[in-house]
Design a protein around this motif. Structure first.
Motif, PDB file in Angstrom:
ATOM      1  N   LEU A  42     -10.752   2.984 -53.519  1.00  0.00           N
ATOM      2  CA  LEU A  42     -11.376   3.936 -52.607  1.00  0.00           C
ATOM      3  C   LEU A  42     -10.864   5.356 -52.811  1.00  0.00           C
ATOM      4  CD1 LEU A  42     -13.273   4.322 -50.201  1.00  0.00           C
ATOM      5  CD2 LEU A  42     -11.330   3.855 -48.716  1.00  0.00           C
ATOM      6  N   HIS A  43      -9.553   5.515 -52.927  1.00  0.00           N
ATOM      7  CA  HIS A  43      -8.965   6.851 -52.958  1.00  0.00           C
ATOM      8  C   HIS A  43      -8.588   7.326 -54.351  1.00  0.00           C
ATOM      9  CE1 HIS A  43      -8.856   6.876 -48.634  1.00  0.00           C
ATOM     10  NE2 HIS A  43      -8.252   5.704 -48.637  1.00  0.00           N
ATOM     11  N   GLY A  44      -8.565   6.453 -55.307  1.00  0.00           N
ATOM     12  CA  GLY A  44      -8.141   6.842 -56.642  1.00  0.00           C
ATOM     13  C   GLY A  44      -9.298   7.297 -57.506  1.00  0.00           C
ATOM     14  N   ARG A  45     -10.161   8.131 -56.952  1.00  0.00           N
ATOM     15  CA  ARG A  45     -11.323   8.603 -57.696  1.00  0.00           C
ATOM     16  C   ARG A  45     -11.271  10.119 -57.803  1.00  0.00           C
ATOM     17  NH1 ARG A  45     -16.336   6.695 -54.644  1.00  0.00           N
ATOM     18  NH2 ARG A  45     -15.157   7.548 -52.922  1.00  0.00           N
ATOM     19  N   SER A  46     -11.920  10.617 -58.835  1.00  0.00           N
ATOM     20  CA  SER A  46     -11.947  12.065 -59.025  1.00  0.00           C
ATOM     21  C   SER A  46     -12.937  12.695 -58.040  1.00  0.00           C
ATOM     22  CB  SER A  46     -12.366  12.404 -60.453  1.00  0.00           C
ATOM     23  OG  SER A  46     -13.724  12.080 -60.660  1.00  0.00           O
ATOM     24  N   LYS A  47     -12.851  13.993 -57.912  1.00  0.00           N
ATOM     25  CA  LYS A  47     -13.728  14.731 -57.008  1.00  0.00           C
ATOM     26  C   LYS A  47     -15.191  14.562 -57.436  1.00  0.00           C
ATOM     27  CE  LYS A  47     -13.992  19.238 -54.810  1.00  0.00           C
ATOM     28  NZ  LYS A  47     -13.410  20.571 -54.739  1.00  0.00           N
ATOM     29  N   ALA A  48     -15.434  14.550 -58.737  1.00  0.00           N
ATOM     30  CA  ALA A  48     -16.793  14.388 -59.248  1.00  0.00           C
ATOM     31  C   ALA A  48     -17.356  13.008 -58.905  1.00  0.00           C
ATOM     32  CB  ALA A  48     -16.813  14.594 -60.756  1.00  0.00           C
ATOM     33  N   GLU A  49     -16.519  11.975 -58.998  1.00  0.00           N
ATOM     34  CA  GLU A  49     -16.983  10.635 -58.655  1.00  0.00           C
ATOM     35  C   GLU A  49     -17.324  10.535 -57.172  1.00  0.00           C
ATOM     36  OE1 GLU A  49     -14.672   7.778 -61.827  1.00  0.00           O
ATOM     37  OE2 GLU A  49     -13.562   8.540 -60.094  1.00  0.00           O
ATOM     38  N   LYS A  50     -16.487  11.129 -56.339  1.00  0.00           N
ATOM     39  CA  LYS A  50     -16.760  11.122 -54.896  1.00  0.00           C
ATOM     40  C   LYS A  50     -18.050  11.872 -54.591  1.00  0.00           C
ATOM     41  CE  LYS A  50     -11.892  10.984 -53.639  1.00  0.00           C
ATOM     42  NZ  LYS A  50     -10.784  11.714 -53.042  1.00  0.00           N
ATOM     43  N   ALA A  51     -18.240  13.033 -55.224  1.00  0.00           N
ATOM     44  CA  ALA A  51     -19.447  13.831 -54.996  1.00  0.00           C
ATOM     45  C   ALA A  51     -20.686  13.067 -55.458  1.00  0.00           C
ATOM     46  CB  ALA A  51     -19.337  15.161 -55.722  1.00  0.00           C
ATOM     47  N   ARG A  52     -20.562  12.358 -56.589  1.00  0.00           N
ATOM     48  CA  ARG A  52     -21.689  11.577 -57.103  1.00  0.00           C
ATOM     49  C   ARG A  52     -22.071  10.488 -56.102  1.00  0.00           C
ATOM     50  NH1 ARG A  52     -19.680   8.296 -61.466  1.00  0.00           N
ATOM     51  NH2 ARG A  52     -19.222   6.929 -59.721  1.00  0.00           N
ATOM     52  N   ASP A  53     -21.089   9.810 -55.528  1.00  0.00           N
ATOM     53  CA  ASP A  53     -21.374   8.756 -54.563  1.00  0.00           C
ATOM     54  C   ASP A  53     -21.999   9.311 -53.293  1.00  0.00           C
ATOM     55  OD1 ASP A  53     -20.377   6.946 -56.363  1.00  0.00           O
ATOM     56  OD2 ASP A  53     -18.464   6.666 -55.337  1.00  0.00           O
ATOM     57  N   VAL A  54     -21.517  10.460 -52.830  1.00  0.00           N
ATOM     58  CA  VAL A  54     -22.083  11.094 -51.633  1.00  0.00           C
ATOM     59  C   VAL A  54     -23.537  11.491 -51.907  1.00  0.00           C
ATOM     60  CG1 VAL A  54     -21.984  13.156 -50.186  1.00  0.00           C
ATOM     61  CG2 VAL A  54     -19.894  11.872 -50.679  1.00  0.00           C
ATOM     62  N   GLU A  55     -23.798  12.050 -53.063  1.00  0.00           N
ATOM     63  CA  GLU A  55     -25.159  12.463 -53.427  1.00  0.00           C
ATOM     64  C   GLU A  55     -26.089  11.252 -53.527  1.00  0.00           C
ATOM     65  OE1 GLU A  55     -28.319  14.969 -54.280  1.00  0.00           O
ATOM     66  OE2 GLU A  55     -26.342  15.394 -53.470  1.00  0.00           O
TER      67      GLU A  55
ATOM     68  N   SER B  14     -30.525   8.127 -51.220  1.00  0.00           N
ATOM     69  CA  SER B  14     -30.995   6.844 -50.719  1.00  0.00           C
ATOM     70  C   SER B  14     -31.464   6.969 -49.275  1.00  0.00           C
ATOM     71  CB  SER B  14     -29.873   5.811 -50.824  1.00  0.00           C
ATOM     72  OG  SER B  14     -30.268   4.604 -50.252  1.00  0.00           O
ATOM     73  N   GLN B  15     -30.687   7.654 -48.454  1.00  0.00           N
ATOM     74  CA  GLN B  15     -31.052   7.852 -47.051  1.00  0.00           C
ATOM     75  C   GLN B  15     -32.329   8.685 -46.936  1.00  0.00           C
ATOM     76  OE1 GLN B  15     -29.641   6.356 -44.530  1.00  0.00           O
ATOM     77  NE2 GLN B  15     -30.966   7.304 -43.028  1.00  0.00           N
ATOM     78  N   ASP B  16     -32.458   9.730 -47.734  1.00  0.00           N
ATOM     79  CA  ASP B  16     -33.667  10.556 -47.718  1.00  0.00           C
ATOM     80  C   ASP B  16     -34.895   9.752 -48.130  1.00  0.00           C
ATOM     81  OD1 ASP B  16     -32.171  12.702 -46.909  1.00  0.00           O
ATOM     82  OD2 ASP B  16     -32.175  13.712 -48.869  1.00  0.00           O
ATOM     83  N   PHE B  17     -34.728   8.862 -49.104  1.00  0.00           N
ATOM     84  CA  PHE B  17     -35.835   8.027 -49.559  1.00  0.00           C
ATOM     85  C   PHE B  17     -36.318   7.128 -48.428  1.00  0.00           C
ATOM     86  CE2 PHE B  17     -37.491   4.127 -51.447  1.00  0.00           C
ATOM     87  CZ  PHE B  17     -38.474   4.632 -52.286  1.00  0.00           C
ATOM     88  N   VAL B  18     -35.382   6.501 -47.735  1.00  0.00           N
ATOM     89  CA  VAL B  18     -35.738   5.613 -46.631  1.00  0.00           C
ATOM     90  C   VAL B  18     -36.397   6.407 -45.507  1.00  0.00           C
ATOM     91  CG1 VAL B  18     -34.798   4.123 -44.830  1.00  0.00           C
ATOM     92  CG2 VAL B  18     -34.000   3.884 -47.169  1.00  0.00           C
ATOM     93  N   GLU B  19     -35.816   7.542 -45.155  1.00  0.00           N
ATOM     94  CA  GLU B  19     -36.369   8.369 -44.083  1.00  0.00           C
ATOM     95  C   GLU B  19     -37.772   8.864 -44.446  1.00  0.00           C
ATOM     96  OE1 GLU B  19     -35.230   9.085 -41.023  1.00  0.00           O
ATOM     97  OE2 GLU B  19     -33.524   7.759 -41.405  1.00  0.00           O
TER      98      GLU B  19
END
Length: 65
Positions: free
Chosen positions: A29-42, A47-52
């Motif tokens: 969970l915490h051992g990821r780079s900033k880019a990996e975290k940003a990619r997951d958030v995006e 996904s949420q926008d698609f459903v909405e």
């Protein structure tokens, strides 16, 4: 005959295994780079926008009136 087991040692071994499992989850969970975290958030946002976007009825109070 049955093998004799020290309950104290068994409890300690179980506690060590539990701590290792939790540590593994935290590393993932915490051992990821900033880019990996940003990619997951995006990806979650897309996904949420698609459903909405495919809802039949918009939730009340959306402000699109």
């Amino acid at each position: 005959m049955a093998e004799i087991v020290s309950l104290r040692q068994a409890r300690k071994q179980k506690a060590r295994a539990d701590k290792e499992r939790i540590a593994e989850q935290n590393r993932a969970l915490h051992g990821r780079s900033k880019a990996e975290k940003a990619r997951d958030v995006e990806a979650a946002r897309k996904s949420q926008d698609f459903v909405e976007g495919h809802r039949r009825e918009r939730p009340a109070g959306d402000g699109d009136a």
